[in-house]
Design an enzyme around this catalytic site. Sequence first.
Site, short mmCIF file in Angstrom:
data_model
loop_
_atom_site.label_atom_id
_atom_site.label_comp_id
_atom_site.label_asym_id
_atom_site.label_seq_id
_atom_site.Cartn_x
_atom_site.Cartn_y
_atom_site.Cartn_z
N ASP A 9 0.87 -1.18 0.00
CA ASP A 9 0.00 0.00 0.00
C ASP A 9 0.90 1.23 0.00
OD1 ASP A 9 -1.88 2.10 0.63
OD2 ASP A 9 -3.20 0.58 1.50
N ASP A 10 0.51 2.26 -0.74
CA ASP A 10 1.35 3.47 -0.79
C ASP A 10 1.13 4.39 0.39
OD1 ASP A 10 -1.27 3.95 -2.02
OD2 ASP A 10 -0.51 5.98 -2.39
N ASP A 53 -3.20 -3.25 -2.24
CA ASP A 53 -4.15 -2.15 -2.42
C ASP A 53 -4.31 -1.84 -3.91
OD1 ASP A 53 -5.84 -0.11 -1.25
OD2 ASP A 53 -4.41 1.31 -2.10
N ASP A 327 10.89 -70.97 -7.13
CA ASP A 327 11.82 -70.61 -8.20
C ASP A 327 11.33 -71.25 -9.51
OD1 ASP A 327 14.90 -69.55 -8.48
OD2 ASP A 327 14.46 -71.18 -9.89
N GLU A 370 13.32 -64.47 -10.93
CA GLU A 370 12.30 -65.51 -11.11
C GLU A 370 11.91 -66.16 -9.79
OE1 GLU A 370 16.25 -67.65 -11.97
OE2 GLU A 370 15.44 -65.64 -12.02
#
Length: 454
Positions: A9-10, A53, A327, A370
């Site tokens: 805001d300024d 603003d 397996d 496997e």
Amino acid sequence: MSARILVVDDIEANVRLLEAKLTAEYYEVSTAMDGPTALAMAARDLPDIILLDVMMPGMDGFTVCRKLKDDPTTRHIPVVLITALDGRGDRIQGLESGASDFLTKPIDDVMLFARVRSLTRFKLVIDELRQREASGRRMGVIAGAAARLDGLGGRVLIVDDNERQAQRVAAELGVEHRPVIESDPEKAKISAGGPVDLVIVNAAAKNFDGLRFTAALRSEERTRQLPVLAMVDPDDRGRMVKALEIGVNDILSRPIDPQELSARVKTQIQRKRYTDYLRNNLDHSLELAVTDQLTGLHNRRYMTGQLDSLVKRATLGGDPVSALLIDIDFFKKINDTFGHDIGDEVLREFALRLASNVRAIDLPCRYGGEEFVVIMPDTALADALRIAERIRMHVSGSPFTVAHGREMLNVTISIGVSATAGEGDTPEALLKRADEGVYQAKASGRNAVVGKAA
């Protein structure tokens, strides 16, 4: 819930007033007095929210907002435009500039903190989504979920016994969203449990207690996370505060301003969409973390964690746990003869046959290559041997069809079976005994089941 807020805001008195209010609530506040400074600070500090603003000399708030949204570094930061009391045109222009919400001068404390809390929660979700997407890009995963979710209209449930007001809200939302009006709170609770993205409730309804309705939504698991906006008269501060305390996500001050309605609905629906996406994405990520991508079975990491707890329970006097170590015979020869793509087909087909021949309580996993493991809770060695034999026969009993039906392969397996041996046994020892069983099965000519007692 703390956050880093940039106030722009300024007029120094306005800046200091907002800074004091926000700092008192433990927010971390930085300030800028003009647009260029605000842009530089936003890009450098990446605040969680920007309060901006509209009326500033040189570069007004709309221009600053557009520049923030055009910059990939800052476009994700929610911007709240501070407008004049009669600033309907400002709010329209603010939406076009990319503002997330509005505050009207003079700024009411309840509305200020409602807006900040709502957008802080939204920013947390945005940050999480951006972080996930950045990780996805680094890993080569297609990202862009936020862009796909933005701009999607939602199903909005309006709970209000003021028919004229409800119709007005529905008309404003109808262009982009799918509003549904319900004046009966009991029916509204049922509707809220369905595919609803947002609830807007009249907190000052005459024929039901809007705040009690909201509290009921928050007490139910299926509606606990559903966003709720409460319509409240601007001078009814007690009801505003109470609404926020019981879990309303934000406030709509009556009479309803169309631009504020649009902004607040958009924020809440986006937040819900982002949150739902993150939750679903997390569930998917967790599933990926414990699943073997080739076979769809659980992976070794998941199996190890489950086996540890099951064996511990068994050694403390619980029912025995059995393990099958399987397996695939001559799998290397299959790969060498037909190629790895055919080998992968064999692994997938074997996984299907394995999963279809174990019980619901059993845990079939790919152990590596496997090799496969089945963890069998509450199972003695003799029962595990019978199940292992059934699996062996189901695999060897009919050929594997591969290469789109062009090849028929006869596949056999060797299985080692072990069971926990009471106090002092370990997961490692259990699997070692099963591995010894596999070794003996292969030594005996393969396509066999061998049990190994402790």
